[in-house]
Design an enzyme around this catalytic site. Structure first.
Site, PDB file in Angstrom:
ATOM      1  N   LYS A   7       0.813  -1.227   0.000  1.00 48.93           N
ATOM      2  CA  LYS A   7       0.000   0.000   0.000  1.00 48.93           C
ATOM      3  C   LYS A   7       0.843   1.274   0.000  1.00 48.93           C
ATOM      4  O   LYS A   7       0.474   2.271  -0.616  1.00 48.93           O
ATOM      5  CB  LYS A   7      -0.949   0.012   1.205  1.00 48.93           C
ATOM      6  CG  LYS A   7      -2.100  -0.981   1.072  1.00 48.93           C
ATOM      7  CD  LYS A   7      -3.071  -0.843   2.230  1.00 48.93           C
ATOM      8  CE  LYS A   7      -4.189  -1.862   2.095  1.00 48.93           C
ATOM      9  NZ  LYS A   7      -5.210  -1.691   3.143  1.00 48.93           N
ATOM     10  N   GLY A  33       0.283   1.559   9.583  1.00 51.02           N
ATOM     11  CA  GLY A  33      -0.325   2.017   8.333  1.00 51.02           C
ATOM     12  C   GLY A  33      -1.835   1.898   8.333  1.00 51.02           C
ATOM     13  O   GLY A  33      -2.537   2.784   7.841  1.00 51.02           O
TER      14      GLY A  33
END
Ligand code: ATR
Length: 275
Positions: A67, A132
């Site tokens: 990501k 994250g």
């Protein structure tokens, strides 16, 4: 009508529910979407993305561990992706430039507010974790104007860094950071965004964070009750939810970003739950 190609990229990827979710969205909406799973080599995510779009692909979802790389590789980022520091959705704009978006936070907030009827405005919220996954959801949570948002993490400095990063978006929300053991008093909503359960661990928060009416949300999901939710139930929580609804809601938002059509999520959540 020929199908247009979409995919989820990750490593590993065989466990991903995204192809099933998007196929259900496609049949429900009649959109000509073909959605597959691609395992990118760990050392060549960017080549995999380039190749996918070069051969006519229309949109990608991105999952662990890519990501952040997706965010870096994109030429443009939506404001919500910019703040999240990670991207789960990629597409090309009209000029052929790679755009990164992040639909995870919206997915979490929609699951809580619409599917579970938990309005976040005015709530005292505790978020566990500062990685994250948590960074990706803080903006959309703050946009709902909770009374307070406490970020607790094993490494307190990372929670403090997130507080600094999001201070400008806190508005009237009291935003603070602490260690797990320091989380004090009962909260209205506790969100587990740590990956502790992957190692069979529990974040060592005191059970006093839970009151009978505390809503507990584990961003993880599994067939059985998650480790964190079992702990919460054992300590008196009665309203516990896992992240399956968030997964379907983030997928629906990506589908909307790509196709301009919003699928119904409830039947898809029900179908996955009964698999
Ligand atoms: P993700 O993308 O899932 O957020 P990450 O960025 O590696 O992954 O973040 C993982 C989060 O889970 C972090 O908050 C991490 O705590 P640290 O910042 O102290 O590393 C937390 N975490 C991971 N394993 C844990 C464990 N066994 N106990 C408690 N917290 C844990």
């Amino acid at each position: 009508m020929t199908n247009e190609l979409y995919a989820v990229v990750g490593n590993p990827i065989s466990h991903s529910k995204s192809p099933r979710i998007h196929s259900l969205f496609a049949s429900q909406t009649g959109e000509p979407v073909e959605y597959t799973a691609i395992q990118a080599p760990l050392e060549d995510f960017s080549g995999t993305v380039r190749h996918f779009f070069e051969r006519g692909g229309r949109g990608l979802n991105v999952t662990v561990p890519f990501k952040e790389q997706a965010w870096t590789q994109a030429e443009h980022r939506t404001p919500r992706a910019e703040k999240a520091g990670a991207a789960n959705t990629l597409y090309l704009d009209a000029d052929g430039a790679l755009v990164a978006d992040n639909t995870d936070g919206v997915g979490l907030v929609r699951d809580l507010t619409r599917n579970h009827g938990v309005a976040l405005k005015g709530l005292r919220i505790l978020v566990l974790g500062a990685g994250g996954a948590v960074r990706g959801v803080l903006g959309p949570i703050l946009a709902e104007a909770p009374a307070s948002l406490t970020i607790a993490n094993r490494t307190v400095a990372k929670a403090e860094a997130l507080v600094r990063l999001f201070a400008g978006e806190a508005g009237d929300t009291a935003l603070s950071a602490c260690g797990f053991e320091q989380a004090a008093g009962a909260f209205d909503l506790v969100i587990n965004g740590t990956s502790a359960s992957l190692q069979g661990d529990l974040p060592p928060v005191p059970a006093s964070i839970l009151a009978g009416n505390t809503v507990v949300y584990d961003m993880m999901y599994s067939l059985q009750t998650t480790t964190f939710n079992r702990w919460a139930q054992d300590n008196g929580a009665t309203r516990v939810f896992d992240g399956l609804g968030m997964l379907v809601e983030q997928a629906a938002e990506s589908f909307y970003v790509w196709r301009g059509v919003r699928p119904e999520t409830a039947p898809v959540i029900d179908e996955l739950r009964s698999d």
